[in-house]
Scaffold this active site. Sequence first.
Site, short mmCIF file in Angstrom:
data_model
loop_
_atom_site.label_atom_id
_atom_site.label_comp_id
_atom_site.label_asym_id
_atom_site.label_seq_id
_atom_site.Cartn_x
_atom_site.Cartn_y
_atom_site.Cartn_z
N GLY A 203 61.25 36.19 15.41
CA GLY A 203 61.92 35.32 14.57
C GLY A 203 63.51 35.21 15.05
N VAL A 206 62.48 33.20 19.04
CA VAL A 206 62.03 31.95 18.75
C VAL A 206 62.48 31.06 17.58
CG1 VAL A 206 59.66 30.88 18.66
CG2 VAL A 206 60.22 32.48 20.38
N GLY A 207 62.17 31.96 16.45
CA GLY A 207 62.57 31.32 14.99
C GLY A 207 64.04 30.72 15.11
N CYS A 279 54.09 37.28 -2.85
CA CYS A 279 55.33 36.97 -3.30
C CYS A 279 55.58 36.44 -4.79
CB CYS A 279 56.16 35.56 -2.71
SG CYS A 279 54.88 34.33 -2.58
N GLU A 379 62.35 43.37 -4.70
CA GLU A 379 60.96 43.19 -4.40
C GLU A 379 60.53 44.29 -3.29
OE1 GLU A 379 60.36 40.01 -1.27
OE2 GLU A 379 58.72 39.34 -2.77
P1 NAD Z 1 60.16 37.88 6.92
O1 NAD Z 1 61.46 37.11 6.60
O2 NAD Z 1 60.46 39.08 7.87
O3 NAD Z 1 59.65 36.72 8.13
C1 NAD Z 1 59.09 35.42 7.74
C2 NAD Z 1 59.03 34.71 9.29
O4 NAD Z 1 60.43 34.47 9.68
C3 NAD Z 1 58.39 35.20 10.58
O5 NAD Z 1 57.70 34.42 11.11
C4 NAD Z 1 59.69 35.71 11.23
O6 NAD Z 1 59.46 35.85 12.52
C5 NAD Z 1 60.91 34.77 11.02
N1 NAD Z 1 62.10 35.03 10.86
C6 NAD Z 1 62.66 36.33 10.55
N2 NAD Z 1 64.08 36.32 10.78
C7 NAD Z 1 64.26 35.10 11.20
C8 NAD Z 1 65.62 34.32 11.48
N3 NAD Z 1 66.81 34.95 11.54
N4 NAD Z 1 65.25 33.14 12.00
C9 NAD Z 1 64.05 32.46 12.19
N5 NAD Z 1 62.90 32.99 11.65
C10 NAD Z 1 63.16 34.32 11.27
O7 NAD Z 1 59.23 37.88 5.93
P2 NAD Z 1 57.95 38.59 6.07
O8 NAD Z 1 58.12 40.20 6.05
O9 NAD Z 1 57.09 38.22 7.21
O10 NAD Z 1 57.16 38.30 4.73
C11 NAD Z 1 57.26 38.89 3.60
C12 NAD Z 1 58.32 38.13 2.73
O11 NAD Z 1 57.81 36.65 2.49
C13 NAD Z 1 58.61 38.49 1.50
O12 NAD Z 1 59.78 38.75 1.09
C14 NAD Z 1 57.78 37.48 0.37
O13 NAD Z 1 58.25 37.66 -0.98
C15 NAD Z 1 58.08 36.27 1.13
N6 NAD Z 1 56.93 35.29 0.99
C16 NAD Z 1 57.19 34.19 -0.03
C17 NAD Z 1 56.60 33.41 -0.38
C18 NAD Z 1 56.79 32.47 -1.28
O14 NAD Z 1 56.23 31.31 -1.22
N7 NAD Z 1 57.96 32.09 -2.05
C19 NAD Z 1 55.18 33.52 0.16
C20 NAD Z 1 54.95 34.64 0.77
C21 NAD Z 1 55.73 35.42 1.16
#
Ligand code: NAD
Length: 478
Positions: A203, A206-207, A279, A379
């Site tokens: 993230g 690439v993110g 979530c 959470e």
């Molecule tokens: P995360 O935020 O760590 O990562 C999610 C995605 O974002 C990954 O692909 C990651 O590589 C990317 N990412 C991380 N930092 C980034 C940045 N600075 N710039 C661009 N991309 C970046 O989350 P996770 O651990 O994969 O998932 C769990 C979280 O997701 C929980 O907090 C959960 O509540 C949330 N979630 C929300 C929903 C919803 O619909 N509201 C649904 C599912 C999960």
Amino acid sequence: MQVRDKLYIDGRWVPSTGTGTIDVICSSTEEVMAKVPDGTVEDADRAVRAARGAFQDWAATSVTERAALLKKIRDGLKERADEIGQTIAMEVGMPVKLATKIQAGLPLMSFGTMAKILPDFPFEERIGNSLVLREPVGVVAAITPWNYPLHQIACKVAPALAAGCTVVLKPSKVAPVNAFILAEIIAAAGLPDGAFNLVTGHGSLVGEALVGHPEVDLVSFTGSTRAGKRIYELASQTVKRVTLELGGKSASVILEDADLPAAVKGTVSACFLNSGQTCSAHTRMLVPESKYAEAAQLAVAEAAKYTVGDPFAETSKLGPLVSKTQLERVRSYIRKGIEEGAELLCGGPEASADLEKGWYVKPTVFGRVDSQATIAQEEIFGPVLSIITYKDEEDAVRIANDSIYGLGGGVWSQDEDRAVRVARRIRTGQVDINGGPFNPQAPFGGYKQSGNGRENGRPGLEEFLEYKSLQLKPQPKS
Ligand code: NAD
């Protein structure tokens, strides 16, 4: 072990410009189940350019053509549903039967729904002397998490393609294998080159490259609130559209006239699904003081039914958590709950004695939790339920709203009108009345710090459209 050594860019499987790989770990065996490319900033740029190059032609396709392709993708997902279920059971740890039903089942509904909505969607409307058009917003960066990995991907890719947008997908590095299966299905469906692209990686690299890219028009993100805030900030530099689906701390409000056993059973189930890695999990159970003892007893009895074990064993109702990091995080929250004075009714931070491999945590219920306690506010993302008591309906609504989040929730009452009245007062994106099931055609998303925008159904499609008003010169009256 699977080796996926190519990215999908511009209609071709191509190697990354870097040499790094990411190990995907099976959450029950702790072994490497796959290797995927650790994509680079250059890979992200190539994918965005491909999406930009394909945009004009894809946007100009007819609704019928797009709907037919979405249907083909849906059929492809259906054919490979067992493989998808098994893959996600290994990546995420959800018991395989449930994973096949939910993790593999929801994505095909997303593609199917978009194919159905499309033919009747009003892409043009006359308002006075204006012809108002709804046009695809452009190139979409879809950035997704690991917990319902393919569902969250489908919630973005299906409506984006339906709208006429082109997509670069960056899935979670924790559960990316399912995204490769989708890319294969999309390639076989015959989507034009560049309309869909897949780049795996970190993230932070690439993110962020996608979020900051001047040729990306919209970032559709699902993940943590922490990463969502960072993305919002970065995207502001190029004034991109941003939709955010973030975390939650949802309350299940059990009113005193509710069918208590059904309400507790439903709440525990809505909390423990996918080992609490949902979530919109109902992690706070609000009960009237007079019903506390009975509710606590029922919750403990329910939790005991959640047999912890291998996602591929018939008897397992609760698989492992996704990763070691997640396990440590959940255990530390359980310890914090005890330290802050909540009553541990069952479960706890210790490992299950009989499971040597895999990141398992016991189903845990805390009683008499203070609404301000850490475990009631943050959470956890594990199978941990907090029971909180309230004085009266007013107090219940106050506690339900006492959160920075506003994603899901539930209200239980024998009187449905009363439950709906209470639900209207809860500032959250969806409320299940007496356990009403998830509806993939209804909008899904959050209030407050749970995010911006909605996914699913017609509102989910609208997120990927821009308005354009053509002011027509009124015709002189004859
Ligand atoms: P995360 O935020 O760590 O990562 C999610 C995605 O974002 C990954 O692909 C990651 O590589 C990317 N990412 C991380 N930092 C980034 C940045 N600075 N710039 C661009 N991309 C970046 O989350 P996770 O651990 O994969 O998932 C769990 C979280 O997701 C929980 O907090 C959960 O509540 C949330 N979630 C929300 C929903 C919803 O619909 N509201 C649904 C599912 C999960």
